[in-house]
Write a protein that holds these residues in place. Structure first.
Motif, PDB file in Angstrom:
ATOM      1  N   ARG A  77       0.845  -1.202   0.000  1.00 34.68           N
ATOM      2  CA  ARG A  77       0.000   0.000   0.000  1.00 34.68           C
ATOM      3  C   ARG A  77       0.870   1.237   0.000  1.00 34.68           C
ATOM      4  NH1 ARG A  77      -3.291  -0.441   5.149  1.00 34.68           N
ATOM      5  NH2 ARG A  77      -2.825   1.755   5.027  1.00 34.68           N
ATOM      6  N   ILE A  78       0.538   2.209  -0.839  1.00 32.90           N
ATOM      7  CA  ILE A  78       1.205   3.504  -0.873  1.00 32.90           C
ATOM      8  C   ILE A  78       0.187   4.520  -0.343  1.00 32.90           C
ATOM      9  CG2 ILE A  78       2.491   5.159  -2.266  1.00 32.90           C
ATOM     10  CD1 ILE A  78       3.608   2.291  -2.453  1.00 32.90           C
ATOM     11  N   VAL A  79       0.522   5.176   0.777  1.00 36.63           N
ATOM     12  CA  VAL A  79      -0.392   6.094   1.458  1.00 36.63           C
ATOM     13  C   VAL A  79       0.278   7.468   1.527  1.00 36.63           C
ATOM     14  CG1 VAL A  79      -1.670   6.517   3.586  1.00 36.63           C
ATOM     15  CG2 VAL A  79      -1.236   4.162   2.846  1.00 36.63           C
ATOM     16  N   PHE A  80      -0.460   8.503   1.183  1.00 34.54           N
ATOM     17  CA  PHE A  80       0.077   9.865   1.186  1.00 34.54           C
ATOM     18  C   PHE A  80      -0.500  10.656   2.350  1.00 34.54           C
ATOM     19  CE2 PHE A  80       0.506   8.290  -3.050  1.00 34.54           C
ATOM     20  CZ  PHE A  80       1.754   8.734  -3.434  1.00 34.54           C
ATOM     21  N   THR A  81       0.301  11.573   2.879  1.00 34.84           N
ATOM     22  CA  THR A  81      -0.093  12.406   4.002  1.00 34.84           C
ATOM     23  C   THR A  81      -1.290  13.288   3.657  1.00 34.84           C
ATOM     24  OG1 THR A  81       0.729  14.021   5.585  1.00 34.84           O
ATOM     25  CG2 THR A  81       1.524  14.231   3.372  1.00 34.84           C
ATOM     26  N   PRO A  82      -2.142  13.547   4.629  1.00 35.76           N
ATOM     27  CA  PRO A  82      -3.291  14.429   4.362  1.00 35.76           C
ATOM     28  C   PRO A  82      -2.883  15.849   3.953  1.00 35.76           C
ATOM     29  CG  PRO A  82      -3.622  13.209   6.396  1.00 35.76           C
ATOM     30  CD  PRO A  82      -2.216  12.936   5.950  1.00 35.76           C
ATOM     31  N   GLN A  83      -1.711  16.326   4.368  1.00 34.55           N
ATOM     32  CA  GLN A  83      -1.279  17.676   4.011  1.00 34.55           C
ATOM     33  C   GLN A  83      -1.185  17.846   2.493  1.00 34.55           C
ATOM     34  OE1 GLN A  83       0.136  15.828   6.342  1.00 34.55           O
ATOM     35  NE2 GLN A  83       0.500  17.019   8.179  1.00 34.55           N
ATOM     36  N   LEU A  84      -0.780  16.807   1.781  1.00 33.74           N
ATOM     37  CA  LEU A  84      -0.677  16.901   0.328  1.00 33.74           C
ATOM     38  C   LEU A  84      -2.038  17.093  -0.326  1.00 33.74           C
ATOM     39  CD1 LEU A  84       2.003  14.228  -0.629  1.00 33.74           C
ATOM     40  CD2 LEU A  84       2.089  16.671  -1.106  1.00 33.74           C
TER      41      LEU A  84
ATOM     42  N   ARG B  64      -4.224  19.111   0.276  1.00 35.53           N
ATOM     43  CA  ARG B  64      -4.548  20.530   0.094  1.00 35.53           C
ATOM     44  C   ARG B  64      -4.188  20.994  -1.311  1.00 35.53           C
ATOM     45  NH1 ARG B  64      -1.441  23.630   4.569  1.00 35.53           N
ATOM     46  NH2 ARG B  64       0.146  22.237   3.767  1.00 35.53           N
ATOM     47  N   PHE B  65      -3.222  20.323  -1.934  1.00 37.37           N
ATOM     48  CA  PHE B  65      -2.689  20.764  -3.219  1.00 37.37           C
ATOM     49  C   PHE B  65      -3.069  19.865  -4.387  1.00 37.37           C
ATOM     50  CE2 PHE B  65       0.351  21.812   0.176  1.00 37.37           C
ATOM     51  CZ  PHE B  65       0.195  23.191   0.170  1.00 37.37           C
ATOM     52  N   VAL B  66      -3.198  18.558  -4.114  1.00 39.54           N
ATOM     53  CA  VAL B  66      -3.387  17.602  -5.206  1.00 39.54           C
ATOM     54  C   VAL B  66      -4.070  16.353  -4.665  1.00 39.54           C
ATOM     55  CG1 VAL B  66      -1.100  16.540  -4.904  1.00 39.54           C
ATOM     56  CG2 VAL B  66      -2.175  16.515  -7.150  1.00 39.54           C
ATOM     57  N   GLU B  67      -4.823  15.687  -5.508  1.00 36.96           N
ATOM     58  CA  GLU B  67      -5.472  14.439  -5.111  1.00 36.96           C
ATOM     59  C   GLU B  67      -4.407  13.394  -4.798  1.00 36.96           C
ATOM     60  OE1 GLU B  67      -8.402  11.060  -7.013  1.00 36.96           O
ATOM     61  OE2 GLU B  67      -8.262  13.010  -7.968  1.00 36.96           O
ATOM     62  N   THR B  68      -4.568  12.711  -3.671  1.00 31.23           N
ATOM     63  CA  THR B  68      -3.571  11.728  -3.228  1.00 31.23           C
ATOM     64  C   THR B  68      -4.228  10.371  -3.010  1.00 31.23           C
ATOM     65  OG1 THR B  68      -3.896  12.421  -0.952  1.00 31.23           O
ATOM     66  CG2 THR B  68      -2.068  13.437  -2.128  1.00 31.23           C
ATOM     67  N   PRO B  69      -4.386   9.630  -4.074  1.00 32.05           N
ATOM     68  CA  PRO B  69      -5.047   8.334  -3.926  1.00 32.05           C
ATOM     69  C   PRO B  69      -4.175   7.335  -3.177  1.00 32.05           C
ATOM     70  CG  PRO B  69      -4.104   8.531  -6.106  1.00 32.05           C
ATOM     71  CD  PRO B  69      -3.903   9.869  -5.425  1.00 32.05           C
TER      72      PRO B  69
ATOM     73  N   LEU C  67       5.635   4.328  -6.327  1.00 34.68           N
ATOM     74  CA  LEU C  67       5.339   5.735  -6.587  1.00 34.68           C
ATOM     75  C   LEU C  67       4.869   5.928  -8.025  1.00 34.68           C
ATOM     76  CD1 LEU C  67       8.278   7.526  -4.749  1.00 34.68           C
ATOM     77  CD2 LEU C  67       5.879   7.437  -4.045  1.00 34.68           C
ATOM     78  N   GLU C  68       5.519   5.248  -8.953  1.00 29.88           N
ATOM     79  CA  GLU C  68       5.115   5.362 -10.359  1.00 29.88           C
ATOM     80  C   GLU C  68       3.676   4.888 -10.552  1.00 29.88           C
ATOM     81  OE1 GLU C  68       6.591   6.964 -12.738  1.00 29.88           O
ATOM     82  OE2 GLU C  68       8.477   7.316 -11.680  1.00 29.88           O
ATOM     83  N   ALA C  69       3.270   3.866  -9.803  1.00 28.53           N
ATOM     84  CA  ALA C  69       1.884   3.395  -9.874  1.00 28.53           C
ATOM     85  C   ALA C  69       0.929   4.493  -9.386  1.00 28.53           C
ATOM     86  CB  ALA C  69       1.708   2.120  -9.053  1.00 28.53           C
ATOM     87  N   ALA C  70       1.318   5.207  -8.332  1.00 29.26           N
ATOM     88  CA  ALA C  70       0.491   6.311  -7.837  1.00 29.26           C
ATOM     89  C   ALA C  70       0.466   7.465  -8.834  1.00 29.26           C
ATOM     90  CB  ALA C  70       1.010   6.786  -6.479  1.00 29.26           C
TER      91      ALA C  70
ATOM     92  N   ARG D 204      -0.151  14.665 -11.640  1.00 28.03           N
ATOM     93  CA  ARG D 204       0.235  15.914 -10.955  1.00 28.03           C
ATOM     94  C   ARG D 204       0.951  15.648  -9.638  1.00 28.03           C
ATOM     95  NH1 ARG D 204      -4.018  19.362  -9.340  1.00 28.03           N
ATOM     96  NH2 ARG D 204      -2.356  20.833  -8.868  1.00 28.03           N
ATOM     97  N   LEU D 205       0.705  14.509  -9.039  1.00 29.01           N
ATOM     98  CA  LEU D 205       1.306  14.161  -7.757  1.00 29.01           C
ATOM     99  C   LEU D 205       2.825  14.081  -7.852  1.00 29.01           C
ATOM    100  CD1 LEU D 205       0.786  13.321  -4.823  1.00 29.01           C
ATOM    101  CD2 LEU D 205       0.381  10.998  -5.644  1.00 29.01           C
ATOM    102  N   ARG D 206       3.341  13.684  -9.017  1.00 28.91           N
ATOM    103  CA  ARG D 206       4.789  13.532  -9.208  1.00 28.91           C
ATOM    104  C   ARG D 206       5.565  14.790  -8.805  1.00 28.91           C
ATOM    105  NH1 ARG D 206       7.927  10.315 -12.340  1.00 28.91           N
ATOM    106  NH2 ARG D 206       6.114   9.455 -13.383  1.00 28.91           N
ATOM    107  N   GLY D 207       5.100  15.952  -9.222  1.00 28.52           N
ATOM    108  CA  GLY D 207       5.804  17.198  -8.939  1.00 28.52           C
ATOM    109  C   GLY D 207       5.843  17.577  -7.470  1.00 28.52           C
ATOM    110  N   TYR D 208       4.944  17.045  -6.690  1.00 25.22           N
ATOM    111  CA  TYR D 208       4.926  17.314  -5.256  1.00 25.22           C
ATOM    112  C   TYR D 208       5.834  16.362  -4.484  1.00 25.22           C
ATOM    113  CZ  TYR D 208       1.115  20.561  -5.884  1.00 25.22           C
ATOM    114  OH  TYR D 208       0.352  21.641  -6.263  1.00 25.22           O
TER     115      TYR D 208
END
Length: 89
Positions: free
Chosen positions: A3-10, A12-17, A30-33, A39-43
Motif C-alpha cells: 500500500r502507498i499512502v500519502f499524508t493528508p497535508q498533500l 490541500r494541493f493535489v489528489e492523493t489516492p 510511486l510510479e503506480a500512484a 500531478r502528484l509527481r511534482g509534489y
C-alpha cells in the motif's frame, strides 16, 4: 499487495489516492500512484526524479535513507507512507 499512502497535508494541493500495488520497489510503487494522478509527481519528486527535500518516506515504519534511486524493496504486505516534512519555528 503493498500500500502507498500519502499524508493528508498533500491533499490541500493535489489528489492523493491510496494505491495498492504488487510493485517490488518504492520507485515502482510511486510510479503506480503517479499513473493514477500525474500531478502528484511534482509534489513528491524533483525535476531529476529524486525525492524532494521536504518529503519523507517510511516503509514499514522505517525511514527511507536513499532518496535518489528509491530502490527500497517492498514486500507483499508493505505499507509506504509518503509525508511532507514539517519545518518552522
Amino acid at each position: 499487495m503493498a500500500r502507498i499512502v500519502f499524508t493528508p497535508q498533500l491533499r490541500r494541493f493535489v489528489e492523493t489516492p491510496e494505491v495498492q500495488t504488487s510493485c517490488q520497489t518504492v520507485r515502482e510503487g510511486l510510479e503506480a500512484a503517479f499513473a493514477v494522478n500525474p500531478r502528484l509527481r511534482g509534489y513528491v519528486l524533483d525535476d531529476q526524479g529524486h525525492l524532494r527535500a521536504n518529503v519523507v518516506i517510511f516503509v514499514d515504519g522505517r525511514r527511507l535513507r536513499e532518496f535518489r534511486l528509491l530502490n527500497e524493496p517492498l514486500g507483499p504486505d508493505s505499507v509506504v507512507h509518503v509525508l511532507q516534512a514539517l519545518s518552522g519555528g
